[in-house]
Each structure stands twice: as C-alpha cells, then as structure tokens.
Design a protein around this motif. Structure first.
Motif, PDB file in Angstrom:
ATOM      1  N   PRO A  65       0.802  -1.230   0.000  1.00  0.00           N
ATOM      2  CA  PRO A  65       0.000   0.000   0.000  1.00  0.00           C
ATOM      3  C   PRO A  65       0.835   1.280   0.000  1.00  0.00           C
ATOM      4  O   PRO A  65       0.417   2.293  -0.573  1.00  0.00           O
ATOM      5  CB  PRO A  65      -0.836  -0.119   1.277  1.00  0.00           C
ATOM      6  N   THR A  66       2.017   1.230   0.616  1.00  0.00           N
ATOM      7  CA  THR A  66       2.877   2.416   0.615  1.00  0.00           C
ATOM      8  C   THR A  66       3.397   2.710  -0.789  1.00  0.00           C
ATOM      9  O   THR A  66       3.466   3.873  -1.213  1.00  0.00           O
ATOM     10  CB  THR A  66       4.056   2.219   1.581  1.00  0.00           C
ATOM     11  N   LEU A  67       3.751   1.667  -1.524  1.00  0.00           N
ATOM     12  CA  LEU A  67       4.235   1.858  -2.896  1.00  0.00           C
ATOM     13  C   LEU A  67       3.119   2.414  -3.782  1.00  0.00           C
ATOM     14  O   LEU A  67       3.372   3.219  -4.684  1.00  0.00           O
ATOM     15  CB  LEU A  67       4.768   0.540  -3.456  1.00  0.00           C
ATOM     16  N   GLU A  68       1.884   2.004  -3.500  1.00  0.00           N
ATOM     17  CA  GLU A  68       0.738   2.562  -4.231  1.00  0.00           C
ATOM     18  C   GLU A  68       0.590   4.054  -3.920  1.00  0.00           C
ATOM     19  O   GLU A  68       0.290   4.868  -4.808  1.00  0.00           O
ATOM     20  CB  GLU A  68      -0.533   1.813  -3.854  1.00  0.00           C
ATOM     21  N   LEU A  69       0.802   4.421  -2.658  1.00  0.00           N
ATOM     22  CA  LEU A  69       0.715   5.835  -2.275  1.00  0.00           C
ATOM     23  C   LEU A  69       1.748   6.682  -3.008  1.00  0.00           C
ATOM     24  O   LEU A  69       1.478   7.834  -3.368  1.00  0.00           O
ATOM     25  CB  LEU A  69       0.905   5.999  -0.766  1.00  0.00           C
ATOM     26  N   PRO A 126      -5.975   0.182   0.275  1.00  0.00           N
ATOM     27  CA  PRO A 126      -5.064  -0.656  -0.512  1.00  0.00           C
ATOM     28  C   PRO A 126      -5.686  -1.044  -1.852  1.00  0.00           C
ATOM     29  O   PRO A 126      -6.907  -1.120  -1.990  1.00  0.00           O
ATOM     30  CB  PRO A 126      -4.874  -1.894   0.382  1.00  0.00           C
ATOM     31  N   ASN A 127      -4.833  -1.277  -2.835  1.00  0.00           N
ATOM     32  CA  ASN A 127      -5.230  -1.682  -4.185  1.00  0.00           C
ATOM     33  C   ASN A 127      -6.010  -0.605  -4.933  1.00  0.00           C
ATOM     34  O   ASN A 127      -6.733  -0.902  -5.874  1.00  0.00           O
ATOM     35  CB  ASN A 127      -6.047  -2.986  -4.148  1.00  0.00           C
ATOM     36  N   SER A 128      -5.842   0.648  -4.532  1.00  0.00           N
ATOM     37  CA  SER A 128      -6.513   1.742  -5.225  1.00  0.00           C
ATOM     38  C   SER A 128      -5.686   2.315  -6.365  1.00  0.00           C
ATOM     39  O   SER A 128      -6.195   3.059  -7.193  1.00  0.00           O
ATOM     40  CB  SER A 128      -6.841   2.870  -4.232  1.00  0.00           C
TER      41      SER A 128
END
Length: 319
Positions: free
Chosen positions: A18-22, A153-155
């Motif tokens: 989730p941090t990498l997605e952010l 997450p997964n957004s």
C-alpha cells in the motif's frame, strides 16, 4: 516542485505494497517525501527511492515500540512542519486512519479517510471515495490546512519511478509520557497467504460452504491463485472461519483486483466490504442471490462442483 508526505508502512524495513501505491498517487501531486519510522526505517530507502521518493525521512526510538500511535503522530507532525507539504498520504489501515485523524487535529487541518483515488485540483488535492456501500462516488477536498488523506489498498498501481531517495534523519520531539504502554507482543501465526486488506486477489466463502472443514475447498482455490482467504459474516458467526478474515461492513474492507465469492448470498453488510473490487466473480446455486446484481461474472451452480473444477483448471494452466 511541491512536496507530498507519504507515511511508510513497513515491517523491519520491508515496505508494504500500500505504501508503494501511495507513492504512485503522490507523484500526481508533487515530489513524494517518505516518512519511515521505527526499527529498520533506514532499510526502506532503496524500495522507496525505486518508486519515486525524492527524500526519505527516518526516525527510530524506543518510544515507537513502547507506545501505540501517538509517537508516530509526533513524528509525522515534525515532518509536516519541516517539509510544508501540499498533502499527507497515509495507508487506510485501522492504525493509519487513527494516525491521520490525530495528525489532522494537531495540524488544524481536515482529514479524508478511505479514498480510492487522489488527483490534483485547481484548489488542492481531490480525493475520490465510495459512499453508501459503493452506491455512490464522491469527490472531496480539504478547505483548511494541509490535506491528510488515507487511501485504501489496491486503489492505485505500483509503478516504479526511480528517484534520488536521499535519506535524512528526522528530529522528533515526543509528547508527554502516555497513560498506556505496550507491555507484551506476540507474533501472529502466518498462513503464508497475502494479508486480506492488501491482497490483489481474495477468495471468500459464505454460508453455502456449510462447515469449517469445507473451507478447505476455498483455501485450495485461494492457494492456486496466490490469494487471501475471506469469509462472510454468516460463516464467521457460525465459527467456520476466524473473524480476522471477515469481509464486510463490520469486518475488513477489501478492494482487490479480483474478488471471488463462493456460497455468499450478497447481503448489504458483505457488499459494503467488497463492492469496490475491480473484478467480481460469484459462484452460487441460487440464481436470484443478490450477489449477482453486482458481479462481472456469475456462475450458477453448486460451489462444491464448480470450485474444484476451477482450481484444477488454474493449476493446469499454471503448468
């Protein structure tokens, strides 16, 4: 260019997805500045730089392990004061939402939780949310202070974008001694499967599974897909699967790329926890089950016939 603070969720230096997605979302707003706290914080720098962090602010102290939440809020407030970002992005976990709320109060700012997208706007970042069990989509922005936004997450996709990732120590002035401290920790038994809230694929079972023993059918399919296992409230209340795996309004909200519901009727409580999944597949022998109203693909049939065949076909194609 404007900078965006990203709170880093990691385990002893291993950065969670989730941090990498952010970081992907943060790059839409400005230059990401990551804030990594606790043991192993400095070890996060490589992964963060690879995914767009121009700077990594790190801090470690016994207080991070001794006290829940508040030391992390102290550190994020110090980072906010040092950087003056256009926004602060935090993973939308239970802890993340508490950190975000406390930070917003301290910074006299607004907070938006459970966003599924973040975009740049003329008057500041715009957060997209799913509301009323995903029946509506809303767009919101903070009108006072630095926006603090938690994102599910997964957004967003994980998109590498190498950046400098220069590491710097973050000076943190901790608040008064807290009234509560952590006195004991125990490691949660690992199933080897992805974390439910972060998984890209979730396979869930419901009342139609029939018993705790029959959940092995759901687990086998999940393992063939590299998926997390979920359960409906009915299955959890019956004692067939642990509450930690409950998907729904009173359990975990998931938003995977693929959600497979087996033997789940589709009560609104369950739908509220999974309707934002990118692709939804349902298997149910009741053709009138409400779950079929929101699926991308539906199979009317007995899950004990369909799921083993699906598992076998997946394993065959994996070779």
């Amino acid at each position: 260019m404007a900078e965006v603070l990203v709170y880093v969720d990691h385990a002893d230096g291993a950065v969670r997805k989730p941090t990498l997605e952010l970081l992907t979302l943060a790059r839409r707003l400005g230059d990401p500045v990551a804030v990594a706290l606790g043991p192993g914080a400095a070890d996060t720098a490589g992964a963060l730089a690879e995914h767009g962090a121009v700077r990594v602010l790190t801090a470690d102290a016994p207080r991070f392990g001794e006290v829940l939440v508040t030391p992390k809020v102290d550190a994020l407030k110090a980072a906010l004061d040092a950087v003056s970002p256009v926004a602060v992005l935090v993973p939308s976990s239970a802890e993340g939402k508490e950190i975000a709320a406390r930070l917003a109060v301290r910074a006299d700012s607004g907070v938006i939780t459970d966003a599924v997208d973040v975009t740049a706007g003329d008057e500041g970042p715009v957060a997209v949310q799913s509301a009323f069990a995903a029946s509506y989509t809303t767009k919101s922005r903070i009108t006072r202070g630095v926006p603090v936004i938690t994102v599910k997450p997964n957004s967003a996709p994980v998109e590498p974008a190498p950046a400098a990732g220069a590491v710097a120590d973050l000076e943190v002035a901790f608040g008064d001694a807290p009234a509560a401290r952590v006195v004991e920790r125990s490691e949660r038994a690992s199933s080897g499967r992805p974390d439910l809230a972060e998984a890209a694929i979730v396979v869930s079972g419901g009342r139609g599974v029939g018993s705790a023993e029959n959940f092995s059918v759901i687990e086998t399919l999940a393992d063939s897909l590299g998926a997390a296992v979920g359960a409906s409230r009915a299955a959890v209340d019956a004692g067939w699967y642990p509450h930690a795996h409950q998907v729904g309004q009173t359990g975990t909200t998931v938003s995977p790329q693929l959600y497979v519901a087996s033997g789940i009727s589709g009560a609104i409580q369950h739908r509220a926890g999974m309707q934002t999944s990118k692709t939804i597949v349902a298997i149910n022998k009741d053709a009138e089950a409400p779950i079929f109203d929101l699926v991308d693909y539906g199979v009317v049939g007995d899950l004990f016939d369909v799921v083993p065949q699906l598992t076998e076909e997946i394993n065959t194609r994996k070779g």
